[in-house]
Design a protein around this motif. Structure first.
Motif, short mmCIF file in Angstrom:
data_model
loop_
_atom_site.label_atom_id
_atom_site.label_comp_id
_atom_site.label_asym_id
_atom_site.label_seq_id
_atom_site.Cartn_x
_atom_site.Cartn_y
_atom_site.Cartn_z
N SER A 207 31.03 35.57 30.85
CA SER A 207 30.22 34.94 29.80
C SER A 207 29.70 35.97 28.81
CB SER A 207 29.05 34.18 30.44
OG SER A 207 29.50 33.23 31.37
N LEU A 208 29.25 37.11 29.34
CA LEU A 208 28.73 38.17 28.47
C LEU A 208 29.83 38.71 27.54
CD1 LEU A 208 26.29 39.87 27.72
CD2 LEU A 208 26.93 41.49 29.51
N LEU A 209 31.03 38.89 28.09
CA LEU A 209 32.15 39.36 27.26
C LEU A 209 32.49 38.34 26.17
CD1 LEU A 209 34.49 40.89 29.99
CD2 LEU A 209 33.42 42.12 28.10
N MET A 210 32.44 37.05 26.51
CA MET A 210 32.68 36.01 25.50
C MET A 210 31.65 36.08 24.39
SD MET A 210 34.07 32.54 27.34
CE MET A 210 32.99 32.52 28.76
N VAL A 211 30.39 36.28 24.77
CA VAL A 211 29.32 36.38 23.77
C VAL A 211 29.59 37.57 22.84
CG1 VAL A 211 26.87 36.91 23.44
CG2 VAL A 211 27.56 35.23 25.15
N VAL A 212 29.90 38.73 23.42
CA VAL A 212 30.16 39.93 22.61
C VAL A 212 31.33 39.69 21.67
CG1 VAL A 212 30.87 42.35 22.67
CG2 VAL A 212 29.16 41.50 24.31
N GLY A 213 32.44 39.12 22.20
CA GLY A 213 33.61 38.87 21.37
C GLY A 213 33.33 37.88 20.25
N GLN B 8 37.69 41.82 4.06
CA GLN B 8 38.15 43.21 4.11
C GLN B 8 38.28 43.74 5.54
OE1 GLN B 8 35.30 42.19 2.57
NE2 GLN B 8 36.05 42.02 0.45
N THR B 9 38.00 42.93 6.55
CA THR B 9 38.03 43.40 7.94
C THR B 9 39.43 43.87 8.32
OG1 THR B 9 36.30 41.82 8.54
CG2 THR B 9 37.60 42.76 10.34
N GLY B 10 39.50 45.03 8.96
CA GLY B 10 40.78 45.56 9.40
C GLY B 10 41.37 44.79 10.56
N LEU B 11 42.70 44.84 10.69
CA LEU B 11 43.39 44.11 11.76
C LEU B 11 42.95 44.58 13.14
CD1 LEU B 11 45.55 42.00 12.45
CD2 LEU B 11 47.26 43.83 12.35
N ALA B 12 42.64 45.88 13.27
CA ALA B 12 42.23 46.43 14.57
C ALA B 12 40.95 45.77 15.06
CB ALA B 12 42.04 47.94 14.46
N PHE B 13 40.00 45.54 14.15
CA PHE B 13 38.74 44.90 14.53
C PHE B 13 38.97 43.44 14.94
CE2 PHE B 13 34.80 42.58 13.83
CZ PHE B 13 33.85 43.42 14.39
N VAL B 14 39.84 42.74 14.22
CA VAL B 14 40.15 41.34 14.55
C VAL B 14 40.76 41.27 15.95
CG1 VAL B 14 41.45 39.29 13.90
CG2 VAL B 14 40.54 40.79 12.12
N ILE B 15 41.73 42.16 16.22
CA ILE B 15 42.37 42.16 17.53
C ILE B 15 41.37 42.52 18.62
CG2 ILE B 15 44.08 43.36 18.96
CD1 ILE B 15 45.86 43.55 16.48
N ALA B 16 40.49 43.49 18.35
CA ALA B 16 39.48 43.88 19.33
C ALA B 16 38.57 42.70 19.67
CB ALA B 16 38.65 45.05 18.80
N ALA B 17 38.20 41.93 18.67
CA ALA B 17 37.32 40.77 18.89
C ALA B 17 37.98 39.74 19.79
CB ALA B 17 36.93 40.15 17.55
N VAL B 18 39.24 39.38 19.49
CA VAL B 18 39.91 38.36 20.29
C VAL B 18 40.24 38.87 21.69
CG1 VAL B 18 40.80 37.14 18.27
CG2 VAL B 18 42.21 38.88 19.36
N VAL B 19 40.46 40.18 21.83
CA VAL B 19 40.71 40.74 23.16
C VAL B 19 39.47 40.64 24.03
CG1 VAL B 19 41.08 42.92 24.41
CG2 VAL B 19 42.61 42.27 22.55
N VAL B 20 38.30 40.96 23.46
CA VAL B 20 37.05 40.87 24.23
C VAL B 20 36.81 39.42 24.66
CG1 VAL B 20 34.56 41.17 24.17
CG2 VAL B 20 36.04 42.90 23.14
#
Length: 522
Positions: free
Chosen positions: A334-340, A350-362
Motif C-alpha cells: 500500500s505504501l509503495l502504491m501511495v508513493v508511485g 516536460q517530464t522525462g520518460l525515466a521518471f514516468v517509468i519509475a512512477a509506474v514501476v513503484v
C-alpha cells in the motif's frame, strides 16, 4: 488420452487463454489511435468497461453450466463468441459499435478463463501435475500482461489498430480446431442451482452505475432526471442483490464469507486495487501519446515495467509472505502504491520518460505485494471447504473494482476535458467547427494528420489542458491508494501459522453451525 494428445490439448487451451488475457491489456496502447480514427473520447472508458463487466459477471455461471452440460460444448461456444466479437470489433466503424462488439468479446472471454482452469484440472491426475499446469497458466498470465501493451503498440505503429482484434481470429481458429479433434471429455456432470437472478442484478446494477458515472456531466447534467434515475437504480439494485444473495442456495458472491475480517478487508482492498491497476494501464499510455506525443510502441514500453515489477513480486510471493506476514506485506504494498501515485500526480508535459517509468514501476511493485498478499491471505483464512468459493469471490470483487474504477476515472476525465477544452476552442473557429462535427481536441492530439495544420502554440495549449485533466485521474488513484493503506492497519496481525489456526477454528465453527448453505453445491 495419450500424453502427446493431452499436451496438444493443453497447448490449445493456453493459446485461447493467452488471446483473452492479451485482449484486456493489448488494447490499452491501441486506444489512443482508435480514438484518433473513430472519435468518441467521452466513450473511452466504455471500451474497457464493456469487456470487463460482461466477462466478469458471466464467469461464475459458465463454470456451473459446464458442470451441467459439459466442458466441451461451453468451451467451444465461448471461443466462438470471442472470435465473432473480435472480428466485429476489428471492423467497427464507430466507438458505439466497438463498445458493443467488445461486450460480445467479453461474453466469450467469460467462458474461456474458468473453463480452461476446469479442463486443466480434469486432465491432471496428481496434485503435482495440477500444480505445474496451474503454474504455467500463472506464468502465461504474467507474460501476456507484460507483452500486451508492447504488442498493441507495435501493431498500431506498423499495421493498424484493427489487427489488435483481427489477429485473434486465425490463432483462435487453430486452437479451436485442435480442441475439436483432440479433446475428449470424460467427466461426471454435476447439478447446480444457478444464480441467474443474482447475476442479472449485479450486471444491471453495475451497468446503471457506469452509465451514471461516465455519461453524467457530458451526455446529460448531473442533476438531470437521467442521473437521478440511474443512481436510484444502482442503489435499489445493490439492496436487491444483497437480499437475493442471502437467500440463494449457491450465490454468485457468498456474502457470509465477508464476516471474516481478513477476507472482508482483502476483498475491499482488492476492489480499490482493481481500480488502480486499470488506472495505470489505461491512462499512463494515454499520457505518453496525447500529452507527450509519443508513439504506440513508446506507450507500451512505459507500461511493461509496471507489469514486470508486479510479476517479479508474485514469483517471490512465498519468500515475502514467510518473512513479512500478510499484514506487513499489505502495508508495504500500500505504501509503495501511495508513493508511485504521488509521483504520477507530478507528471507534466516536460517530464522525462525515466521518471514516468519509475512512477509506474513503484506502483507495479506495490500492486504485486498487495495483490499477492490479498490472494494468499483469503485462501488461508477461508474454511477449507470454501477456499475455492472465497478465491473466486474475491477475484470477482477485484474485477468489479476495475470495472467501476474505469467508469469513475472516465467520468472525471470527461468532465475535466469539457471544462478545459471548450474555452480554448471558443477562440479558435476551425477547432470549434471540428468539435461541432464530433472531432474533439483530444482526438486531434492523438491523430497526426488532424493536428498537422495547427500551430505549435495551440497544440501545446491543448496538451497542457489534457495534462491538467489527467491530473485529476491520477489524484483519484492516489486517494484510492491512501484508503487502502489506512484499511490495511486493521488487517489481522500474525504470521501464516496464526492465520491457519484461525482458519481451522473458523472451519470447525462452520461445521458446528451446520455449515455454509452453499458449500455442498460448490
Amino acid at each position: 488420452m495419450s500424453k502427446s494428445t493431452k499436451t496438444l490439448v493443453i497447448l490449445a487451451l493456453m493459446l485461447v487463454l493467452a488471446l483473452t488475457t492479451l485482449e484486456s491489456t493489448v488494447v490499452t496502447t491501441a486506444m489512443p489511435s482508435i480514438v484518433g480514427q473513430l472519435g468518441g473520447i467521452t466513450l473511452y472508458s466504455w471500451v474497457f468497461s464493456a469487456y470487463l463487466l460482461v466477462s466478469t459477471t458471466f464467469m461464475p455461471l459458465y463454470g456451473k453450466l459446464a458442470d451441467l452440460y459439459g466442458r466441451r460444448i461451453l468451451l467451444y461456444i465461448g471461443v466462438g463468441i470471442f472470435l465473432i466479437g473480435s472480428a466485429a470489433a476489428g471492423a467497427a466503424q464507430s466507438m458505439e459499435q466497438l463498445i458493443i462488439y467488445r461486450a460480445i468479446q467479453g461474453l466469450g472471454a467469460g467462458a474461456i478463463l474458468p473453463l480452461v482452469l476446469i479442463v486443466v484440472a480434469d486432465l491432471s491426475t496428481t496434485q503435482e501435475e495440477l500444480a505445474s499446469k496451474q503454474g504455467a497458466i500463472g506464468a502465461l498470465w504474467g507474460v501476456s500482461s507484460i507483452a500486451g501493451p508492447l504488442i498493441g503498440g507495435l501493431i498500431v505503429d506498423h499495421i493498424s489498430w484493427r489487427w489488435v482484434f483481427f489477429l485473434n481470429i486465425p490463432l483462435g481458429l487453430i486452437a479451436l480446431a485442435v480442441l475439436i479433434v483432440a479433446y475428449k471429455e470424460q467427466v461426471a456432470r454435476q447439478k447446480h442451482q444457478l444464480d441467474y437472478l443474482g447475476t442479472a442484478l449485479i450486471s444491471g446494477t453495475i451497468l446503471a452505475l457506469l452509465l451514471a458515472l461516465i455519461q453524467g456531466g457530458t451526455s446529460w447534467a448531473w442533476t438531470s432526471p437521467q442521473s437521478y434515475g440511474l443512481f436510484a437504480i444502482a442503489i435499489v439494485g445493490t439492496l436487491a442483490f444483497v437480499f437475493v444473495e442471502q437467500r440463494a442456495a449457491e450465490p454468485i458472491i457468498p456474502l457470509d464469507l465477508f464476516k471474516n475480517r481478513a477476507i472482508a478487508l482483502a476483498s475491499l482492498g482488492g476492489f480499490l486495487l482493481g481500480a488502480i491497476v486499470f488506472g495505470v494501464t489505461t491512462y499512463a499510455p494515454l499520457f505518453i501519446q496525447a500529452v507527450q506525443g509519443g508513439s504506440g510502441t513508446e506507450a507500451g514500453l512505459t507500461v511493461i515495467p509496471s507489469q514486470l515489477a508486479w510479476s517479479i513480486v508474485s514469483i517471490m510471493a512465498a519468500f515475502f509472505v514467510q518473512r513479512l506476514g500478510f499484514r506487513r506485506m499489505l502495508l508495504v504494498g500500500s505504501l509503495l502504491m501511495v508513493v508511485g501515485c504521488v509521483m504520477m500526480t507530478f507528471l507534466q508535459r516536460q517530464t522525462g520518460l525515466a521518471f514516468v517509468i519509475a512512477a509506474v514501476v513503484v506502483v507495479g511493485l506495490g500492486l504485486g505485494f498487495a495483490n499477492t498478499a490479498n490472494t494468499v491471505a483469503v485462501q488461508v483464512a477461508a474454511p477449507k471447504p470454501l477456499v475455492g468459493v472465497a478465491s473466486a469471490s474475491t477475484q470477482f470483487v477485484r474485477l468489479l473494482g476495475s470495472t467501476v474504477g474505469i467508469g469513475v476515472m472516465g467520468s472525471i476525465l470527461n468532465a475535466q476535458i469539457s471544462q478545459r477544452f471548450n474555452p480554448i476552442a471558443a477562440h479558435v473557429p476551425s477547432l470549434a467547427e471540428q468539435m461541432h462535427k464530433g472531432i474533439s481536441p483530444a482526438t486531434l492530439l492523438l491523430t497526426p494528420e488532424l493536428r498537422a495544420p495547427y500551430p505549435l502554440a495551440l497544440l501545446e495549449q491543448l496538451r497542457e489542458a489534457f495534462m491538467q485533466s489527467l491530473f485529476w485521474v491520477f489524484l483519484l488513484m492516489l486517494v484510492l491508494a491512501l484508503v487502502i493503506l489506512v484499511l490495511m492497519f486493521w488487517f489481522p496481525a500474525g504470521n501464516i501459522e496464526h492465520q491457519e489456526a484461525s482458519s481451522v477454528a473458523s472451519q470447525e465453527k462452520e461445521v458446528l453451525q451446520g455449515g455454509y448453505r452453499g458449500a455442498e453445491g460448490q
